[in-house]
Motif scaffolding. Structure first.
Motif, PDB file in Angstrom:
ATOM      1  N   ARG A  33      64.204  89.059   6.903  1.00  0.00           N
ATOM      2  CA  ARG A  33      65.150  89.118   5.716  1.00  0.00           C
ATOM      3  C   ARG A  33      65.711  87.816   5.489  1.00  0.00           C
ATOM      4  N   THR A  34      66.092  87.400   4.327  1.00  0.00           N
ATOM      5  CA  THR A  34      66.738  86.067   3.958  1.00  0.00           C
ATOM      6  C   THR A  34      68.276  86.085   3.622  1.00  0.00           C
ATOM      7  N   SER A  35      68.750  87.315   3.553  1.00  0.00           N
ATOM      8  CA  SER A  35      70.408  87.450   3.094  1.00  0.00           C
ATOM      9  C   SER A  35      70.896  88.479   4.053  1.00  0.00           C
ATOM     10  N   GLY A  74      55.129  87.460  -3.419  1.00  0.00           N
ATOM     11  CA  GLY A  74      56.584  87.501  -3.463  1.00  0.00           C
ATOM     12  C   GLY A  74      57.464  87.328  -2.115  1.00  0.00           C
ATOM     13  N   CYS A  75      57.616  85.975  -1.840  1.00  0.00           N
ATOM     14  CA  CYS A  75      58.024  85.915  -0.499  1.00  0.00           C
ATOM     15  C   CYS A  75      59.493  85.592  -0.286  1.00  0.00           C
ATOM     16  N   CYS A  76      59.589  84.418  -0.558  1.00  0.00           N
ATOM     17  CA  CYS A  76      60.693  83.641   0.218  1.00  0.00           C
ATOM     18  C   CYS A  76      62.176  84.060  -0.048  1.00  0.00           C
ATOM     19  N   TYR A  77      62.373  84.667  -1.120  1.00  0.00           N
ATOM     20  CA  TYR A  77      63.748  84.846  -1.366  1.00  0.00           C
ATOM     21  C   TYR A  77      63.906  86.416  -1.897  1.00  0.00           C
ATOM     22  N   HIS A  78      63.013  87.106  -1.692  1.00  0.00           N
ATOM     23  CA  HIS A  78      62.953  88.483  -1.940  1.00  0.00           C
ATOM     24  C   HIS A  78      62.558  89.335  -0.614  1.00  0.00           C
ATOM     25  N   PRO A  79      63.564  89.563   0.007  1.00  0.00           N
ATOM     26  CA  PRO A  79      63.085  90.571   1.112  1.00  0.00           C
ATOM     27  C   PRO A  79      62.174  91.581   0.875  1.00  0.00           C
ATOM     28  N   VAL A  80      61.238  91.638   1.758  1.00  0.00           N
ATOM     29  CA  VAL A  80      60.145  92.610   1.397  1.00  0.00           C
ATOM     30  C   VAL A  80      60.142  93.391   2.621  1.00  0.00           C
ATOM     31  N   THR A 133      59.130  88.009  -7.689  1.00  0.00           N
ATOM     32  CA  THR A 133      58.644  86.655  -7.727  1.00  0.00           C
ATOM     33  C   THR A 133      57.136  86.432  -7.478  1.00  0.00           C
TER      34      THR A 133
END
Lengths: 144, 255
Positions: A33-35, A74-80, A133
């Motif tokens: 996760r990114t956030s 859709g990667c880098c700022y959309h936690p998947v 994204t």
């Protein structure tokens, strides 16, 4: 997303269209996760992004008019989140309207209809779209 | 639960100094009030910035189904002016994406693919974030920078917090803190002095046993020069307009 059926259809299509080297890749089960301050709905599009194959940069998106067609992820700022598992029953006939793929065949032609881009592949029409994204292609009825 | 070396002494200090706080901590002994206070101070400071530019060098790990991790890198440039101007450019291993918001519309541009989508946008950055999250499943790049110190901050969910000590990030002395909350262990390096900015962030996802990490090192410019054109999309000649999946499966989307 609409239904599980759509997810399964799309995954089946991805496999059909990516036949060859992509089968040799290992699947991605999740991402960091990114956030830390999360929003409640942040995983809603995860089902489009599961089971990407990782090999020889096949997930790198490139210009659709080039010789190489890759679906974006859709990667880098959309936690998947990790999502639906793929089963052997996911294989279906291609070009079902509403199904989603990560890339289109190389024989397709880029067409603009009413200001929006399409990819025409014989009698099959794909509409490029952002899912989160990442860029995906949804099979649509002929727009004209 | 893991305990950090500083935890005990710090709690003793808290017990001696502030009985009320110590009582509250009796049920959450791993949370150092000073660490949470530093986080809140950083968040409050971020909320005072009217305009800023920040560049983040980030890494993010994917986990393959056999547990092996793959690290991807990207650089994200964000320019924001409250309340209604936002620009983010993400240049990564797999993606280039441009996010533009001028107070009226929002555009997402996939530069390599040559695709963009433009939709009407709400009046503020905060509302835009909600719209992108709720409708499109898009998280704004570096979104934590916009949430710390606000109603979206996760501070209340923290179950462990410690001050690790001084640490230098890119030549700047910072204080290094670690936090734990459900699903994530994370660390932030906060600049010392009058400008308590986050200079580095590491998030370890704990819901996957492979524990993939995300990291970001931030470079700040608190006096950016820009004009409105920075936030307005001017599509390249060969760019093609597409839709967001949620708006129209058939292309019947209205501007």
């Amino acid at each position: 997303m609409k239904t599980t059926t759509r997810t399964l259809l799309s995954i089946g299509l991805v496999f059909l269209l990516a036949a060859g080297p992509a089968f040799a890749g290992r699947n991605v089960r999740g991402s960091a996760r990114t956030s830390v301050n999360r929003n409640v709905n942040v995983n809603r599009n995860a089902n489009v992004n599961v089971n990407r194959n990782v090999n020889v940069n096949r997930d790198v998106d490139v210009h659709v008019h080039g010789g190489y067609y890759g679906g974006g992820y859709g990667c880098c700022y959309h936690p998947v989140a990790t999502a639906a598992a793929v089963t052997a029953t996911a294989m279906v006939t291609a070009a079902v309207v509403g199904s989603i793929v990560h890339s289109v065949p190389p024989s397709c032609t880029s067409v603009i209809v009413n200001g929006f881009a399409y990819q025409q592949c014989g009698s099959t029409w794909y509409q490029p779209q952002f899912s989160g994204t990442s860029t995906t292609y949804v099979v649509v009825n002929a727009p004209r | 639960m893991m305990r950090f070396p500083l935890c005990g002494p710090a709690l003793l200090a808290a017990l001696a100094a502030v009985p009320a706080v110590a009582h509250a901590q009796a049920t959450a002994p791993d949370v150092e009030p000073a660490a949470v206070a530093a986080l809140e101070k950083m968040g409050a400071y971020l909320r005072t910035l009217d305009a800023f530019q920040v560049r983040a060098a980030t890494t993010r790990e994917d986990v393959l189904d056999d547990g092996e991790k793959v690290t991807y890198s990207s650089v994200t440039d964000v320019l924001a002016q409250r309340p209604n101007r936002f620009r983010a450019e993400v240049d990564g291993d797999r993606h280039t994406r441009l996010y533009l918001y001028d107070g009226k519309s929002f555009t997402l541009f996939a530069r390599r693919a040559g695709y963009y989508a433009t939709v009407p946008a709400p009046a503020t950055i905060a509302e835009l974030e909600d719209r992108l999250n709720d409708r499109y499943g898009i998280d704004v790049p570096l979104s934590d920078l916009f949430r710390w110190g606000g109603p979206r901050a996760s501070t209340k969910e923290i179950t462990a917090a410690s001050d690790i000590g001084p640490s230098v990030v890119e030549g700047t002395t910072c204080e290094h803190y670690v936090f734990r909350q459900t699903g994530a262990d994370w660390q932030v390096w906060i600049q010392n002095g009058a400008f308590p900015l986050p200079r580095k962030l590491v998030i370890t996802t704990t819901t996957d046993e492979a524990r993939p990490q995300f990291s970001a090192v931030y470079t700040w410019n608190l006096a950016p020069s820009f004009n409105d054109a920075a936030f307005t999309f001017d599509p390249p000649a060969d760019a093609q307009r597409i839709v967001f999946a949620e708006d129209a499966p058939s292309g019947a989307v209205k501007k």
